[in-house]
Enzyme design. Structure first.
Site, mmCIF file in Angstrom:
data_model
loop_
_atom_site.group_PDB
_atom_site.id
_atom_site.type_symbol
_atom_site.label_atom_id
_atom_site.label_comp_id
_atom_site.label_asym_id
_atom_site.label_seq_id
_atom_site.Cartn_x
_atom_site.Cartn_y
_atom_site.Cartn_z
ATOM 1 N N THR A 1 -3.415 51.634 -33.656
ATOM 2 C CA THR A 1 -3.654 52.061 -31.749
ATOM 3 C C THR A 1 -5.092 52.979 -31.289
ATOM 4 O O THR A 1 -5.620 53.618 -31.627
ATOM 5 C CB THR A 1 -2.125 52.426 -31.083
ATOM 6 O OG1 THR A 1 -2.430 53.660 -31.945
ATOM 7 C CG2 THR A 1 -0.876 52.095 -31.911
ATOM 8 N N HIS A 2 -5.516 52.100 -30.537
ATOM 9 C CA HIS A 2 -6.797 53.364 -30.275
ATOM 10 C C HIS A 2 -7.669 52.525 -31.031
ATOM 11 O O HIS A 2 -8.670 54.082 -30.965
ATOM 12 C CB HIS A 2 -6.240 54.637 -29.688
ATOM 13 C CG HIS A 2 -5.067 54.587 -28.751
ATOM 14 N ND1 HIS A 2 -5.266 55.070 -27.228
ATOM 15 C CD2 HIS A 2 -3.572 54.741 -28.963
ATOM 16 C CE1 HIS A 2 -3.904 54.693 -27.138
ATOM 17 N NE2 HIS A 2 -3.017 55.128 -27.802
ATOM 18 N N SER B 1 -29.946 37.509 -42.989
ATOM 19 C CA SER B 1 -31.242 37.597 -41.184
ATOM 20 C C SER B 1 -32.381 37.262 -41.881
ATOM 21 O O SER B 1 -32.831 37.388 -42.954
ATOM 22 C CB SER B 1 -31.218 39.798 -41.351
ATOM 23 O OG SER B 1 -32.126 39.490 -41.246
ATOM 24 N N LYS C 1 -28.840 41.099 -45.344
ATOM 25 C CA LYS C 1 -27.720 40.910 -44.615
ATOM 26 C C LYS C 1 -27.002 39.487 -44.805
ATOM 27 O O LYS C 1 -27.246 38.922 -44.987
ATOM 28 C CB LYS C 1 -28.166 40.956 -43.463
ATOM 29 C CG LYS C 1 -28.985 41.786 -42.634
ATOM 30 C CD LYS C 1 -27.963 43.122 -41.898
ATOM 31 C CE LYS C 1 -26.539 42.948 -41.415
ATOM 32 N NZ LYS C 1 -27.366 43.128 -39.828
ATOM 33 N N ASN D 1 -23.859 38.002 -42.350
ATOM 34 C CA ASN D 1 -23.577 38.477 -40.891
ATOM 35 C C ASN D 1 -22.233 37.437 -40.484
ATOM 36 O O ASN D 1 -23.194 36.153 -40.775
ATOM 37 C CB ASN D 1 -24.875 37.916 -39.931
ATOM 38 C CG ASN D 1 -25.973 38.765 -40.268
ATOM 39 O OD1 ASN D 1 -25.402 40.220 -40.496
ATOM 40 N ND2 ASN D 1 -27.308 38.514 -39.781
ATOM 41 N N GLU E 1 -18.330 35.787 -34.078
ATOM 42 C CA GLU E 1 -19.438 36.367 -33.425
ATOM 43 C C GLU E 1 -19.509 34.951 -32.370
ATOM 44 O O GLU E 1 -19.584 35.623 -31.291
ATOM 45 C CB GLU E 1 -20.476 36.766 -34.086
ATOM 46 C CG GLU E 1 -20.646 38.422 -34.370
ATOM 47 C CD GLU E 1 -21.542 38.564 -35.199
ATOM 48 O OE1 GLU E 1 -21.581 40.514 -35.636
ATOM 49 O OE2 GLU E 1 -22.838 37.837 -35.469
ATOM 50 N N GLN F 1 -16.634 15.648 -8.759
ATOM 51 C CA GLN F 1 -17.533 15.183 -9.213
ATOM 52 C C GLN F 1 -17.716 16.217 -10.540
ATOM 53 O O GLN F 1 -18.566 16.212 -11.412
ATOM 54 C CB GLN F 1 -18.174 14.604 -8.898
ATOM 55 C CG GLN F 1 -19.309 13.949 -9.685
ATOM 56 C CD GLN F 1 -20.587 13.040 -9.504
ATOM 57 O OE1 GLN F 1 -19.945 11.346 -8.878
ATOM 58 N NE2 GLN F 1 -22.002 13.081 -9.511
HETATM 59 N N1 ARG Z 1 -17.630 9.702 -9.951
HETATM 60 C C1 ARG Z 1 -17.071 9.966 -8.507
HETATM 61 C C2 ARG Z 1 -16.499 11.373 -9.628
HETATM 62 O O1 ARG Z 1 -16.428 11.612 -10.513
HETATM 63 C C3 ARG Z 1 -16.277 9.230 -8.955
HETATM 64 C C4 ARG Z 1 -15.177 8.969 -7.277
HETATM 65 C C5 ARG Z 1 -16.149 8.509 -6.372
HETATM 66 N N2 ARG Z 1 -15.932 8.758 -5.364
HETATM 67 C C6 ARG Z 1 -16.524 8.190 -4.038
HETATM 68 N N3 ARG Z 1 -15.625 8.022 -2.895
HETATM 69 N N4 ARG Z 1 -17.719 8.734 -4.060
HETATM 70 O O2 ARG Z 1 -15.462 11.991 -9.128
#
Ligand code: ARG
Length: 462
Positions: free
Chosen positions: A160-161, A282, A288, A290, A295, A327
């Site tokens: 702990t700690h 390294s 070394k 690593n 990581e 999108q």
């Molecule tokens: N490429 C668009 C997206 O990833 C698809 C839907 C597009 N719809 C629109 N009304 N422009 O969301």
């Protein structure tokens, strides 16, 4: 990305052509093509349903099916010509379909919009990827169980700690990681319940005037049911956010795990040996070795949490229903999937090859008066109140520090100067083995208890 010169979407409404840079800026085909298989899967179900309700003739359905099968082949073999002019995965596939089969291809989009199409694709895609992530989690859990079984009797310091606190078994420590991963799995499985709801049929936002059968498409696509509200269906990405939250927790767990592995391979701890295949050297220091994999995983955990925050921010100010903002959900989501999958895979590959160094672990546990609590508990069993016992043991520890000895190296006569309750039998509990063996209740560190926990876990996993 090559640009086939097919006609641009919605061109009739526009007096001018889209600005060339805007065309590139607003396109998503170079990344959302990753959902091509799901897009085709969704289109096949939609077409089948359109045929059943009489919107497509059998012959048209048949050519759509053949066209889409060919397109899938082209995509899988890398021959498909993706075009930014066609904006996204949906329009690219539809344009190619029309090129291949003519007017039937133009009928496919009846009663649907890219808004419900994309929401459906993401859900299908995530469902598949969660399955893949779950199997890597499973592999890692099996590896942990095997290691825990080998290390059920190995004594190490519990911290702990980051200070030596009480002895534990290494098997018990490994089973702590197993438990975290079990919860991670449950979270993903729970998230799947909300992912597996079908938005298709919501169309642009308000549903459609065609007599579509959403139960049919839902069943064809393996969804639990169609969604309840069209506006909500095309707009919310909470299911993706939930997934990223679960993914962030997986990465957080792997990051903590990594941190321990990194500490344990250091010369200062020297508790384990990492397989060469998972380390690098390294370029300047020839001595070394690593621990690169842990990581890197520790480092990668940050970007997954970053993606979670991106999606939360993406969603937070959007009015109903669909907005182009959405999108932006794809790249963080795809990278989250890749990062979590690859990190789990690397851990599952690496874990069976990690070798413990029991002598060093034991030596470390012997320092720091790890059995002081056992001595206090011993005095309580002999009738002393715990607070008084705490005080007495404090005095014994002080003597140990001053004379540079562990509690088990102090003679009985010396111990008895603190209280006459201490007798010869005290040495049985002052040893590390005695200490761990005495912790036998459910959830504790005794070797047999750990073996039992492993068995229970194996039965649950299988
Ligand atoms: N490429 C668009 C997206 O990833 C698809 C839907 C597009 N719809 C629109 N009304 N422009 O969301």
């Amino acid at each position: 990305m090559t640009d086939v010169n097919t006609e641009k979407l919605s061109s009739a409404r526009f007096a001018e052509a889209t600005d060339e840079f805007v065309e590139i800026f607003t396109a998503s085909a170079d990344f959302d093509q990753r959902m091509a298989t799901e897009d085709i899967q969704g289109s096949l179900a939609h077409a089948q349903m359109l045929c059943k309700i009489g919107i497509l003739a059998e012959q048209e359905l048949h050519s759509i099916q053949q066209g889409l099968a060919q397109i899938e082949q082209e995509i899988l073999s890398g021959q498909f010509e993706w075009s930014l002019k066609q904006e996204d995965v949906h329009m690219n596939i539809e344009a190619r379909l029309t090129q291949l089969i003519g007017v039937a291809g133009k009928k496919l989009h009846t009663g649907r919009s890219r808004n419900d199409q994309v929401a459906t694709d993401i859900r299908l895609y995530l469902r598949k990827e969660i399955g893949n992530i779950l199997s890597q989690l499973d592999r890692l859990q099996h590896a942990l169980l095997d290691n825990a079984e080998r290390e059920a009797d190995t004594i190490m310091p519990g911290f702990t700690h980051l200070q030596v606190a009480q002895p534990v078994t290494f098997g018990h420590h490994l089973m702590a990681w197993f438990e975290m991963l079990s919860r991670d799995k449950e979270r993903l499985q729970d998230c799947l319940k909300r992912i597996n709801i079908m938005p298709l049929g919501a169309a642009a936002l308000a549903g459609t005037s065609y007599p579509i059968d959403r139960y049919m498409t839902s069943q064809l696509l393996g969804f639990d049911r169609p969604s309840n509200n069209s506006l909500d269906s095309v707009s919310d990405r909470d299911f993706a956010i939930e997934f990223c939250a679960s993914a962030s927790l997986i990465m957080l767990h792997l990051s903590r795990f990594s941190e321990e592995l990194i500490l344990w391979t250091s010369a200062q701890f020297d508790f384990i040996d990492m397989p060469d295949a998972f380390c690098t050297g390294s370029s300047i220091m020839p001595q070394k070795k690593n621990p690169d994999v842990p990581e890197l995983v520790r480092g990668k955990s940050g970007r997954v949490t970053g993606h979670l925050v991106s999606l939360l921010m993406l969603m937070k100010s959007q009015p109903l229903a669909y907005n182009k903002d959405n999108q932006e959900d794809k790249e963080p989501l795809f990278d989250t999937v890749d990062t979590v999958y690859n990190s789990l895979r690397a851990f599952a590959d690496m874990l069976p090859h990690i070798k413990s160094k029991p002598a060093n672990m034991l030596k470390a546990a012997q320092q720091g008066f790890a059995t002081a609590t056992d001595l206090a508990d011993y005095l309580v069993r002999k009738g002393m109140a715990f607070r008084d016992a705490h005080e007495v043991v404090g005095q014994a520890v002080k003597l140990g520090i001053d004379s540079q000895r562990d509690l088990s190296d102090i003679s009985l006569t010396e111990l008895q100067q603190f209280t006459a309750l201490i007798e010869e039998d005290v040495f049985a509990i002052l040893t590390l083995q005695g200490s761990v063996a005495s912790r036998q209740h459910i959830g504790a560190t005794a070797p047999d208890t750990v073996r039992h926990a492993i068995q229970t876990a194996r039965n649950q996993l299988s």
